[in-house]
Design an enzyme around this catalytic site. Structure first.
Site, PDB file in Angstrom:
ATOM      1  CE  LYS A 176       0.213   5.379  -1.858  1.00  0.00           C
ATOM      2  NZ  LYS A 176      -0.798   4.866  -2.569  1.00  0.00           N
ATOM      3  CB  SER A 180      -1.088  -0.225   1.113  1.00  0.00           C
ATOM      4  OG  SER A 180      -2.081   0.665   0.853  1.00  0.00           O
ATOM      5  CG  HIS A 213      -5.180  -2.944   0.941  1.00  0.00           C
ATOM      6  ND1 HIS A 213      -4.773  -2.894  -0.361  1.00  0.00           N
ATOM      7  CD2 HIS A 213      -4.899  -1.814   1.862  1.00  0.00           C
ATOM      8  CE1 HIS A 213      -3.822  -2.022  -0.178  1.00  0.00           C
ATOM      9  NE2 HIS A 213      -4.048  -1.241   0.833  1.00  0.00           N
TER      10      HIS A 213
HETATM   11  C1  MCU Z   1      -2.793   2.124  -1.469  1.00  0.00           C
HETATM   12  O1  MCU Z   1      -2.196   2.824  -0.332  1.00  0.00           O
HETATM   13  C2  MCU Z   1      -3.006   3.782   0.408  1.00  0.00           C
HETATM   14  C3  MCU Z   1      -3.603   4.773  -0.344  1.00  0.00           C
HETATM   15  O2  MCU Z   1      -3.109   5.509  -1.143  1.00  0.00           O
HETATM   16  C4  MCU Z   1      -4.374   5.477   0.669  1.00  0.00           C
HETATM   17  O3  MCU Z   1      -5.536   6.363  -0.151  1.00  0.00           O
HETATM   18  C5  MCU Z   1      -5.191   4.842   1.669  1.00  0.00           C
HETATM   19  O4  MCU Z   1      -5.736   5.869   2.560  1.00  0.00           O
HETATM   20  O5  MCU Z   1      -4.257   3.905   2.223  1.00  0.00           O
HETATM   21  C6  MCU Z   1      -3.767   3.086   1.415  1.00  0.00           C
HETATM   22  C7  MCU Z   1      -2.822   2.108   2.191  1.00  0.00           C
HETATM   23  O6  MCU Z   1      -1.564   2.485   2.617  1.00  0.00           O
HETATM   24  O7  MCU Z   1      -3.666   1.129   3.109  1.00  0.00           O
HETATM   25  C8  MCU Z   1      -3.059   0.631   4.192  1.00  0.00           C
END
Ligand code: MCU
Length: 408
Positions: A223, A219, A353
C-alpha cells in the site's frame, strides 16, 4: 526508455501551454485543487477525467491540473498533508564493498532536523556511467531482483511506526512535523522516499541513477509503495505486491465485495487496524460514495510512469475483485496517456502471502528490463487475473462509466 520522463513531460506541458488559446492557458494557471468537495456522492467509481468544476479533461495541460486535484483530494480525505521538501536536506554516504550507507538529514535551517539511514546493497557488476538503477524495498525485500540493480531496504516503519492504532504520530517524520501532523504513516513514508531521492541526487559518490528508481513493498508495505509512486514523480517504476485493501483496490469495490458476502478488508475495518490512513478518513468510511476519487485515481497519478502490481486470489481478505476492478479502471489513465503497456497487473492464487513464485519473474523482469535497465523494446503488456471472485459479479459498466480520452 519509451516512457515520458517527468522532465520531458513538463517541457511538453510548457510547450503545449504556449500553443494553446489563452482561455486554456488561464485555466492551467488557475488550476484550483480543493482538498475536499462537500456534497459529492457517487456510488460508481468517479470519472478521473472530470475536473472538480465538472468540465472534461481533454488535453495534457488539463490532465496536469487534474493530477493536482486528485493529489489534493487524496491528502484531504485519506492521506493527510504531505509536506514539501524542507529547506535543509543533505546526505552523508559511506561505502564498504557491496554495502553503502546513506544518511539523510532534513529539516529547518534553524530548528528541528532529523536524520535517518538506509543500507544499499550494490551489484558486483561494474557501475554504468549514469550510476546503478535502484530498487527501494519497504521494510524487507520480497521480490527477486535482476543483476545490475542496487537494492535499498527502507526502514519505513521507523519513519512512521505501524504497529497498530496506537502508533499514530510516532516515528522520525513526526519528530520533525509534530505528533499531530495529519500525514498518515503511508504519507510519512512517501515523504521519506522523496528525501532519500533528494539525498541520492546530492551524493553522486553513491553512484545511483536517480532516473532509474523503483519502489516495492508487500502487503501493508505494498500500500505504501503505491503511495510513494503516486506522490513522487522521480520513481520510475512502482511495484506494489499483494497490497490488498487500501492499496491497488478501490474502496467502493471492496465494500461491494463485502456486501456481496465475502469477508474482505474494507475501509470500516482498516481504520481500526492501523495508522495507514489519516484520522480524517474515519469520517468517510461509512460513506464511501462521498469520496470524489477512489484508488484507480491514486494509481493513475503514477501514469505515464510504470507500475505493475501483483495480487493473490488465495486470500479473500485482500479483496481480489476490488484490485482487478480498480486496476482495470486505473488502466484507462495509462491508455489516455498513450502508454497502456506501462501499467501491468497480475493476479494469481497459488502461493502464500508475500511469496513470489518464479513463474511470475517473466512479467516482473520485463518491467525491470524496460524501465530500470533501459531495454526499451521489451514487451510489458501484462494484465491478467485468475479470479472467479467467488461468484461475485464483476460488471465493468456498473463501475466504470467513462472511456479514456486521448490526451495530447
Ligand atoms: C494486505 O495488507 C495487510 C492487511 O491490510 C491487514 O489487514 C493484515 O493484517 O496484514 C496485511 C499485511 O500487511 O500482511 C503482512
Amino acid at each position: 526508455m519509451v516512457s515520458l520522463k517527468p522532465a520531458v513531460l513538463s517541457l511538453l506541458l510548457a510547450a503545449t501551454a504556449l500553443a494553446l488559446p489563452s482561455n486554456v492557458h488561464r485555466r492551467q494557471l488557475a488550476c484550483s485543487a480543493a482538498s475536499t468537495i462537500p456534497g459529492f456522492n457517487e456510488a460508481a467509481l468517479p470519472d478521473p477525467f472530470i475536473l472538480n468544476d465538472g468540465t472534461p479533461v481533454t488535453n495534457l495541460v488539463e490532465w496536469a491540473c487534474r493530477r493536482e486535484q486528485i493529489a489534493s483530494l487524496i491528502q484531504g480525505y485519506e492521506a493527510g498533508y504531505l509536506p514539501p521538501r524542507p529547506p535543509v536536506v543533505y546526505p552523508t554516504f559511506a561505502r564498504n564493498g557491496t554495502t553503502g550507507n546513506l544518511t539523510v538529514t532534513a529539516g529547518l535551517a534553524t530548528g528541528t532536523q532529523i536524520s535517518f539511514s538506509q543500507t544499499i546493497t550494490y551489484p558486483t557488476t561494474p557501475a554504468p556511467l549514469a550510476g546503478y538503477p535502484l530498487l527501494i524495498a519497504y521494510d524487507i525485500l520480497t521480490i527477486p531482483v535482476p543483476d545490475g540493480i542496487a537494492v535499498m531496504t527502507y526502514a519505513n516503519s521507523e519513519m512512521a511506526v505501524q504497529n497498530d492504532v496506537t502508533s499514530r504520530g510516532q516515528g522520525t517524520f513526526y519528530e520533525l512535523y509534530g505528533a499531530n501532523a495529519t500525514a498518515s504513516a503511508m504519507t510519512a513514508w512517501a515523504w521519506g522516499v522523496s528525501r532519500i531521492i533528494d539525498g541520492l541526487e546530492l551524493a553522486p559518490e553513491a553512484r545511483i541513477n536517480t532516473n532509474a528508481i523503483a519502489v516495492t513493498g508487500c502487503s501493508r508495505d505494498g500500500k505504501g509503495a503505491m503511495m510513494a509512486g503516486a506522490f513522487e514523480d522521480r520513481v520510475a517504476l512502482t511495484i506494489p505486491q499483494e497490497s490488498g485493501s487500501g492499496g491497488d483496490t478501490c474502496w467502493r469495490l471492496s465494500k461491494y465485495e463485502q456486501d456481496s458476502g465475502d469477508v474482505v478488508q474494507q475501509a470500516t475495518e482498516i481504520i481500526t487496524e492501523n495508522v495507514w490512513f489519516s484520522e480524517n478518513f474515519d469520517n468517510y468510511v461509512y460513506n464511501i460514495s462521498e469520496l470524489p476519487y477512489d484508488h484507480h485515481s491514486l494509481a493513475g497519478l503514477i501514469a505515464p510512469r510504470a507500475m505493475i502490481s501483483y495480487e493473490n486470489t488465495a486470500y479473500e481478505w485482500l479483496s481480489p475483485l476490488s484490485s482487478y476492478g480498480c486496476m482495470t479502471a486505473a488502466h484507462t489513465i495509462w491508455e489516455a496517456l498513450g502508454v497502456p503497456e506501462n501499467h501491468g497487473f497480475v493476479e494469481v492464487g497459488d502461493h502464500p502471502h508475500c511469496e513470489f513464485p518464479t513463474y511470475l519473474n517473466e512479467s516482473l523482469f520485463a518491467f525491470f528490463d524496460k524501465f530500470l535497465l533501459g531495454e526499451t523494446t521489451t514487451n510489458t503488456s501484462y494484465f491478467s487475473t485468475n479470479g472467479q471472485f467467488n461468484g461475485t459479479a464483476w460488471v465493468p459498466s456498473q463501475w466504470i462509466g467513462w472511456t479514456a480520452p486521448t490526451l495530447a
